[in-house]
Design a protein around this motif. Structure first.
Motif, PDB file in Angstrom:
ATOM      1  N   LYS A 139       7.565  -1.998  36.173  1.00 20.64           N
ATOM      2  CA  LYS A 139       8.039  -1.895  37.619  1.00 20.64           C
ATOM      3  C   LYS A 139       8.422  -3.358  38.177  1.00 20.64           C
ATOM      4  N   GLU A 140       7.660  -4.171  37.869  1.00 22.94           N
ATOM      5  CA  GLU A 140       7.652  -5.454  38.057  1.00 22.94           C
ATOM      6  C   GLU A 140       8.492  -6.311  37.063  1.00 22.94           C
ATOM      7  N   PRO A 141       9.529  -7.311  37.415  1.00 20.81           N
ATOM      8  CA  PRO A 141      10.052  -7.964  36.570  1.00 20.81           C
ATOM      9  C   PRO A 141       9.093  -9.103  35.916  1.00 20.81           C
ATOM     10  N   GLU A 142       9.191  -9.135  34.423  1.00 16.72           N
ATOM     11  CA  GLU A 142       8.461 -10.272  33.608  1.00 16.72           C
ATOM     12  C   GLU A 142       9.514 -11.315  33.611  1.00 16.72           C
ATOM     13  N   LEU A 143      10.852 -11.008  33.501  1.00 11.76           N
ATOM     14  CA  LEU A 143      11.874 -12.318  33.510  1.00 11.76           C
ATOM     15  C   LEU A 143      12.949 -12.041  34.709  1.00 11.76           C
ATOM     16  N   VAL A 144      13.220 -13.109  35.110  1.00 11.17           N
ATOM     17  CA  VAL A 144      14.050 -13.196  36.041  1.00 11.17           C
ATOM     18  C   VAL A 144      15.108 -14.331  35.719  1.00 11.17           C
ATOM     19  N   LEU A 145      16.519 -14.064  35.319  1.00 12.87           N
ATOM     20  CA  LEU A 145      17.316 -15.128  35.238  1.00 12.87           C
ATOM     21  C   LEU A 145      18.594 -15.160  36.222  1.00 12.87           C
ATOM     22  N   ARG A 146      19.109 -16.087  36.895  1.00 15.65           N
ATOM     23  CA  ARG A 146      20.018 -16.132  37.815  1.00 15.65           C
ATOM     24  C   ARG A 146      21.356 -16.819  37.327  1.00 15.65           C
ATOM     25  N   GLY A 147      22.362 -16.500  37.908  1.00 18.89           N
ATOM     26  CA  GLY A 147      23.467 -17.215  37.432  1.00 18.89           C
ATOM     27  C   GLY A 147      24.193 -16.278  36.521  1.00 18.89           C
ATOM     28  N   GLY A 148      24.728 -16.667  35.460  1.00 22.45           N
ATOM     29  CA  GLY A 148      25.426 -15.945  34.290  1.00 22.45           C
ATOM     30  C   GLY A 148      26.896 -15.967  34.248  1.00 22.45           C
ATOM     31  N   LYS A 149      27.526 -15.801  33.181  1.00 22.55           N
ATOM     32  CA  LYS A 149      28.851 -15.683  33.140  1.00 22.55           C
ATOM     33  C   LYS A 149      29.318 -14.375  32.222  1.00 22.55           C
ATOM     34  N   TRP A 150      30.597 -14.186  32.242  1.00 22.42           N
ATOM     35  CA  TRP A 150      30.886 -12.974  31.489  1.00 22.42           C
ATOM     36  C   TRP A 150      32.181 -12.909  30.943  1.00 22.42           C
ATOM     37  N   ALA A 151      32.456 -12.026  29.644  1.00 22.24           N
ATOM     38  CA  ALA A 151      33.539 -12.236  29.104  1.00 22.24           C
ATOM     39  C   ALA A 151      34.021 -10.483  28.696  1.00 22.24           C
ATOM     40  N   ARG A 152      34.967 -10.303  28.284  1.00 28.60           N
ATOM     41  CA  ARG A 152      35.550  -9.216  27.898  1.00 28.60           C
ATOM     42  C   ARG A 152      36.659  -9.139  26.688  1.00 28.60           C
ATOM     43  N   PHE A 162      30.858 -12.747  38.467  1.00 29.28           N
ATOM     44  CA  PHE A 162      30.584 -13.896  37.771  1.00 29.28           C
ATOM     45  C   PHE A 162      31.854 -14.585  37.425  1.00 29.28           C
ATOM     46  N   ALA A 163      31.635 -15.890  36.900  1.00 34.86           N
ATOM     47  CA  ALA A 163      32.968 -16.630  36.358  1.00 34.86           C
ATOM     48  C   ALA A 163      33.125 -16.070  34.966  1.00 34.86           C
ATOM     49  N   GLN A 164      34.522 -15.730  34.500  1.00 39.50           N
ATOM     50  CA  GLN A 164      35.012 -15.184  33.358  1.00 39.50           C
ATOM     51  C   GLN A 164      35.323 -16.136  32.224  1.00 39.50           C
ATOM     52  N   GLU A 165      34.642 -16.124  31.210  1.00 39.98           N
ATOM     53  CA  GLU A 165      35.188 -16.920  29.859  1.00 39.98           C
ATOM     54  C   GLU A 165      36.364 -16.304  29.174  1.00 39.98           C
ATOM     55  N   ASP A 166      37.102 -16.987  28.585  1.00 40.95           N
ATOM     56  CA  ASP A 166      38.236 -16.313  27.746  1.00 40.95           C
ATOM     57  C   ASP A 166      37.763 -15.620  26.518  1.00 40.95           C
ATOM     58  N   GLU A 167      36.792 -15.984  25.897  1.00 38.37           N
ATOM     59  CA  GLU A 167      36.162 -15.384  24.498  1.00 38.37           C
ATOM     60  C   GLU A 167      34.727 -14.621  24.617  1.00 38.37           C
ATOM     61  N   LEU A 168      34.465 -13.736  23.985  1.00 40.15           N
ATOM     62  CA  LEU A 168      33.175 -12.912  23.953  1.00 40.15           C
ATOM     63  C   LEU A 168      32.312 -14.127  23.566  1.00 40.15           C
ATOM     64  N   PHE A 169      31.045 -13.954  23.789  1.00 38.66           N
ATOM     65  CA  PHE A 169      30.022 -15.104  23.548  1.00 38.66           C
ATOM     66  C   PHE A 169      29.513 -14.952  22.089  1.00 38.66           C
ATOM     67  N   THR A 170      29.802 -13.743  21.318  1.00 38.13           N
ATOM     68  CA  THR A 170      29.158 -13.502  20.261  1.00 38.13           C
ATOM     69  C   THR A 170      29.699 -12.300  19.576  1.00 38.13           C
ATOM     70  N   ASP A 171      29.999 -12.107  18.288  1.00 39.79           N
ATOM     71  CA  ASP A 171      30.336 -10.856  17.643  1.00 39.79           C
ATOM     72  C   ASP A 171      29.164 -10.058  17.209  1.00 39.79           C
ATOM     73  N   GLU A 172      28.148 -10.769  17.247  1.00 41.64           N
ATOM     74  CA  GLU A 172      26.709  -9.943  16.524  1.00 41.64           C
ATOM     75  C   GLU A 172      26.333  -8.690  17.364  1.00 41.64           C
ATOM     76  N   THR A 173      26.876  -8.232  18.534  1.00 43.20           N
ATOM     77  CA  THR A 173      26.676  -7.121  18.979  1.00 43.20           C
ATOM     78  C   THR A 173      26.898  -5.749  18.173  1.00 43.20           C
ATOM     79  N   MET A 174      27.654  -5.988  17.221  1.00 40.31           N
ATOM     80  CA  MET A 174      28.150  -5.085  16.316  1.00 40.31           C
ATOM     81  C   MET A 174      27.039  -4.307  15.469  1.00 40.31           C
ATOM     82  N   ARG A 175      25.874  -5.459  15.686  1.00 43.19           N
ATOM     83  CA  ARG A 175      24.700  -4.876  14.998  1.00 43.19           C
ATOM     84  C   ARG A 175      23.968  -3.494  15.823  1.00 43.19           C
TER      85      ARG A 175
END
Length: 197
Positions: free
Chosen positions: A87-100, A177-190
């Motif tokens: 119900k309450e956050p254990e972890l809060v991170l601010r900022g971030g970047k995105w890619a697609r 978010f600020a956008q990056e040119d490439e994905l951060f990782t390809d490990e998401t295929m897992r």
């Protein structure tokens, strides 16, 4: 093992792309001493719940196995927030970047938040699983978070049931978010339902 995995989600305290606030129990690691000129980690007062409030835009939201939740929220003012907990956050991170990236018959979006040397990469992906001519695509859809430390894969945590309540919203991510040119990782295929080691 489960406790260790959950602590990985709570992560180390610190900041790279944004600020981190951990409300984990006393088992959470202590925050490192501030670097010269760095401001202290801000108070978690703004994040009273994991899910986004009515005054925030939901960029991503899902139930995690074990009854926890993960959300990426965009407040009307200030940086976006990654929130993880019950119900309450254990972890809060601010900022971030995105890619697609676009794939034949699908695509993927990733939002990366940093917490010291640990990155939490929220993802939504759809990949084609059938390439036979004239046959349906049969897409594999997966959503979740991938945890990396020093660019090494630590864990892949798919959403409960493999899919998000709300996958990454491209329009919202583009605005927030600020956008990056490439994905951060390809490990998401897992996280794909038919992925095998």
């Amino acid at each position: 093992m489960l406790a260790a995995s959950m602590l990985l989600l709570a992560g180390c305290a610190g900041a790279e792309q944004g600020d981190a606030v951990s409300q984990e129990s006393s088992e959470a690691p202590e925050a490192p001493a501030n670097r010269a000129g760095a401001s202290p980690v801000p108070s978690p007062a703004a994040a009273k719940q994991v899910d986004c409030t009515a005054s925030e835009e939901t960029v991503f939201s899902c139930a995690m196995p074990g009854g926890k939740r993960l959300a990426v929220c965009a407040p009307s003012a200030g940086p976006a927030q990654y929130r993880f907990g019950t119900k309450e956050p254990e972890l809060v991170l601010r900022g971030g970047k995105w890619a697609r990236a676009m794939y034949s018959g699908g695509g993927e979006a990733q939002i990366a938040f940093a917490n010291g040397d640990t990155r939490y990469i929220v993802f939504s992906r759809m990949v084609r699983t059938n390439f036979a001519a004239g046959e349906p695509n049969y897409p594999a859809i997966s959503d979740g978070v991938l945890i990396m430390r020093d660019d090494e894969l630590v864990a892949v945590r798919p959403c409960a049931g493999g899919q998000a309540d709300m996958p990454v919203q491209y329009d919202a991510a583009e605005r927030v978010f600020a956008q990056e040119d490439e994905l951060f990782t390809d490990e998401t295929m897992r996280a794909d339902p038919d992925w095998s080691r």
